[in-house]
Write a protein that holds these residues in place. Structure first.
Motif, short mmCIF file in Angstrom:
data_model
loop_
_atom_site.label_atom_id
_atom_site.label_comp_id
_atom_site.label_asym_id
_atom_site.label_seq_id
_atom_site.Cartn_x
_atom_site.Cartn_y
_atom_site.Cartn_z
N LEU A 1 0.84 -1.21 0.00
CA LEU A 1 0.00 0.00 0.00
C LEU A 1 0.87 1.26 0.00
N SER A 2 1.96 1.24 0.76
CA SER A 2 2.83 2.41 0.81
C SER A 2 3.55 2.63 -0.51
N ARG A 3 3.65 1.55 -1.32
CA ARG A 3 4.32 1.66 -2.62
C ARG A 3 3.34 1.86 -3.77
N SER A 4 2.06 1.99 -3.44
CA SER A 4 1.08 2.11 -4.53
C SER A 4 1.20 3.49 -5.18
N ASP A 5 0.64 3.61 -6.38
CA ASP A 5 0.78 4.86 -7.12
C ASP A 5 0.20 6.07 -6.38
N GLU A 6 -0.84 5.83 -5.60
CA GLU A 6 -1.48 6.97 -4.91
C GLU A 6 -0.73 7.35 -3.64
N SER A 7 0.28 6.58 -3.25
CA SER A 7 0.92 6.83 -1.96
C SER A 7 1.95 7.96 -2.03
N PRO A 8 1.79 8.99 -1.19
CA PRO A 8 2.76 10.10 -1.18
C PRO A 8 4.17 9.65 -0.77
N VAL A 9 4.30 8.50 -0.10
CA VAL A 9 5.64 8.08 0.32
C VAL A 9 6.22 7.00 -0.60
N LYS A 10 5.53 6.79 -1.72
CA LYS A 10 5.85 5.71 -2.67
C LYS A 10 7.35 5.38 -2.82
N ASP A 11 8.14 6.37 -3.20
CA ASP A 11 9.56 6.08 -3.45
C ASP A 11 10.47 6.57 -2.34
N LEU A 12 9.89 6.87 -1.20
CA LEU A 12 10.68 7.56 -0.17
C LEU A 12 11.10 6.67 1.00
N PHE A 13 10.64 5.42 1.03
CA PHE A 13 10.87 4.64 2.26
C PHE A 13 11.55 3.30 1.98
N GLU A 14 12.07 2.73 3.06
CA GLU A 14 12.65 1.38 3.04
C GLU A 14 12.14 0.66 4.30
N VAL A 15 12.42 -0.64 4.37
CA VAL A 15 12.09 -1.36 5.61
C VAL A 15 13.33 -2.09 6.12
N THR A 16 13.33 -2.33 7.42
CA THR A 16 14.43 -3.08 8.03
C THR A 16 13.88 -3.81 9.26
N THR A 17 14.75 -4.57 9.94
CA THR A 17 14.28 -5.27 11.14
C THR A 17 13.99 -4.26 12.25
N LEU A 18 13.09 -4.62 13.15
CA LEU A 18 12.74 -3.74 14.26
C LEU A 18 13.96 -3.53 15.16
N PRO A 19 14.06 -2.37 15.78
CA PRO A 19 15.19 -2.13 16.70
C PRO A 19 15.07 -2.99 17.96
N SER A 20 16.17 -3.11 18.69
CA SER A 20 16.15 -3.79 19.99
C SER A 20 15.97 -2.76 21.08
N MET A 21 15.36 -3.19 22.17
CA MET A 21 15.19 -2.28 23.30
C MET A 21 16.53 -2.12 24.04
N THR A 22 17.23 -3.23 24.20
CA THR A 22 18.52 -3.19 24.90
C THR A 22 19.62 -3.55 23.92
N GLU A 23 20.63 -2.72 23.87
CA GLU A 23 21.74 -2.99 22.96
C GLU A 23 22.32 -4.37 23.26
N GLY A 24 22.57 -5.13 22.21
CA GLY A 24 23.13 -6.48 22.42
C GLY A 24 22.06 -7.55 22.40
N GLU A 25 20.82 -7.20 22.76
CA GLU A 25 19.72 -8.18 22.65
C GLU A 25 19.30 -8.24 21.19
N PRO A 26 18.94 -9.44 20.70
CA PRO A 26 18.48 -9.49 19.31
C PRO A 26 17.14 -8.78 19.14
#
Ligand code: GLC
Length: 427
Positions: free
Chosen positions: A276-301
């Motif tokens: 949906l974010s990449r659809s033609d009507e989406s204002p953020v179409k070409d502006l975003f990427e995805v990655t894994t969620l951050p960790s709460m504590t450094e060192g924890e997966p």
């Protein structure tokens, strides 16, 4: 007019009389009725798949649209199934429901014997209760961090790997963008409303803080610990600072609304939001990427909660043969490919991750394969029939802290007592 009697669920109020009226009088001209929740473009995609099924088999299928929230769906389905309602033949079921609703669905292991090996064994296992295959896999699910690559580049910030880093970057960009004239800009959006979605979201904060998974696989109630308390307090401090003040009432769709309008730097959400974010009507179409969620504590997966949807056949259906045909079609490579290409939903069939057309249409597919394979299951396997109650106590506690920071220790002291009472001698 007298108000209708109401059924109270944790998050919404369903008009009971309307519900039974709908069951009793629904125009029943189709051979089969399938109920399905609707988040994003999900119903449109499912309809396409149904159209093909109808054409191939000559059966007619009515899709009955249900609320987007899995919590609302569950409340509704439990009512229907407990009443032995025969109007609905096929249910689209959340991965966490199998142990709770198993008795109401037929065993599909024989009908699906030839195709079971084509799916990830862990997904088949999640839908198998006491040797009975209660639902066939439709798609699997695991959330990611969506981020505005253009804004990280503009402000020369790295992609965050911890929530602390994310908070810092979100604050910086939100302030700078507001100063530059975008008064509606927020740093982070997520679903904080009291429903199953918040259980998933908060579980990720707690697990990635090293605070356990609320109830452990051996039945130990682990949630009342310092790491978990501090993780929830960290998130509560985002509300009204880097996240909209309305967050404690947001579902994933409200979060996506802010994000897709270009008003958030980061979003925690499921893969459906990618197409949906990449659809033609989406204002953020070409502006975003995805990655894994951050960790709460450094060192924890990093932790992503395992989700997913399946297809079950009601044992009260009067047209079980056709219902089984439909369930088999929904798990097929043909159907899952459409879901993947148009809904960016993750196939449960390993072979589809090698499909060039899917890879071209949804470039995150290979990355998502790794994310979902290491995703964290909710404690639905261990708490079984009590899972909805466990989850509801957890999301209520977390939501209360989001609404009133500083109260996590009290909330988890209470939660531990409530969970202990609920467990009794079980689990
Ligand atoms: C997604 C997941 C589902 C989860 C729900 C929570 O739809 O696939 O498993 O329960 O989100 O809102």
């Amino acid at each position: 007019m007298k108000p209708l009697p109401l059924i109270r669920t944790a998050t919404s109020t369903l008009p009971a009389a309307l519900v039974s009226f709908a069951i009793a009088t629904a125009a029943h001209s189709a051979d089969l009725v399938m109920v399905s929740g609707a988040t994003g473009n999900s119903l449109e995609v499912t309809q396409k798949i149904i159209d093909i099924f109808e054409e191939q088999t000559g059966h007619t299928v009515e899709i009955r649209a249900m609320p987007s929230s899995t919590t609302d769906q569950f409340a509704q389905y439990k009512l229907w199934l407990s009443a032995g309602a025969s109007d609905v033949d096929v249910y689209r079921t959340d991965v966490i429901w199998a142990p709770q609703l198993a008795t109401h669905f037929i065993d599909l292991s024989e009908a699906a014997a030839d195709v079971i090996d084509e799916h990830y064994p862990s997904i088949i296992a999640s839908q198998t209760v006491g040797g009975k295959l209660v639902a066939l896999p439709y798609y699997t699910d695991a959330p990611v961090l969506y981020y505005r690559a253009d804004l990280l580049e503009k402000y020369d910030r790295p992609v965050p790997t911890t929530w602390a880093e994310l908070e810092e970057t979100a604050t910086l960009i939100q302030e700078a963008e507001r100063a530059a004239g975008n008064a509606d800009m927020w740093g982070l959006v997520f679903d904080g409303k009291p429903y199953e979605g918040l259980t998933c979201t908060a579980l990720e904060w707690v697990v990635s803080a090293g605070g356990g998974r609320v109830v452990e696989t051996d039945g130990e109630i682990s949630i009342n610990n310092d790491a978990a308390v501090s993780a929830i307090e960290t998130a509560a401090a985002w509300v009204g600072t880097i996240s909209p003040p309305g967050t404690p009432n947001y579902s994933v769709e409200e979060a996506r609304g802010v994000w897709q309008n270009g008003n958030a730097v980061f979003m925690r959400n499921w893969p459906y939001a990618y197409a949906l974010s990449r659809s033609d009507e989406s204002p953020v179409k070409d502006l975003f990427e995805v990655t894994t969620l951050p960790s709460m504590t450094e060192g924890e997966p990093s932790a992503a909660t395992l989700g997913g949807w399946n297809i079950a056949v009601s044992r009260y259906s009067e047209n079980q043969e056709a219902a089984i045909e439909l369930a088999l079609f929904m798990q097929s490579a043909e159907a899952q490919k459409i879901e993947a290409m148009e809904g960016s939903h993750l196939p449960t069939r390993p072979a589809l991750y090698e499909d060039d057309e899917i890879i071209a249409a949804q470039p995150i597919i290979g990355f998502m394969q790794d994310v979902f394979q290491s995703a964290v299951p909710r404690p639905s396997d261990v708490t079984r029939a009590d899972y909805n109650e466990v989850s509801s106590l957890f999301w209520t506690a977390v939501n209360s802290v989001l609404a009133e920071p500083g109260t996590a220790q009290d909330a988890f002291d209470r939660l531990e007592i409530q969970l202990t009472q609920l467990r009794g001698t079980g689990w």
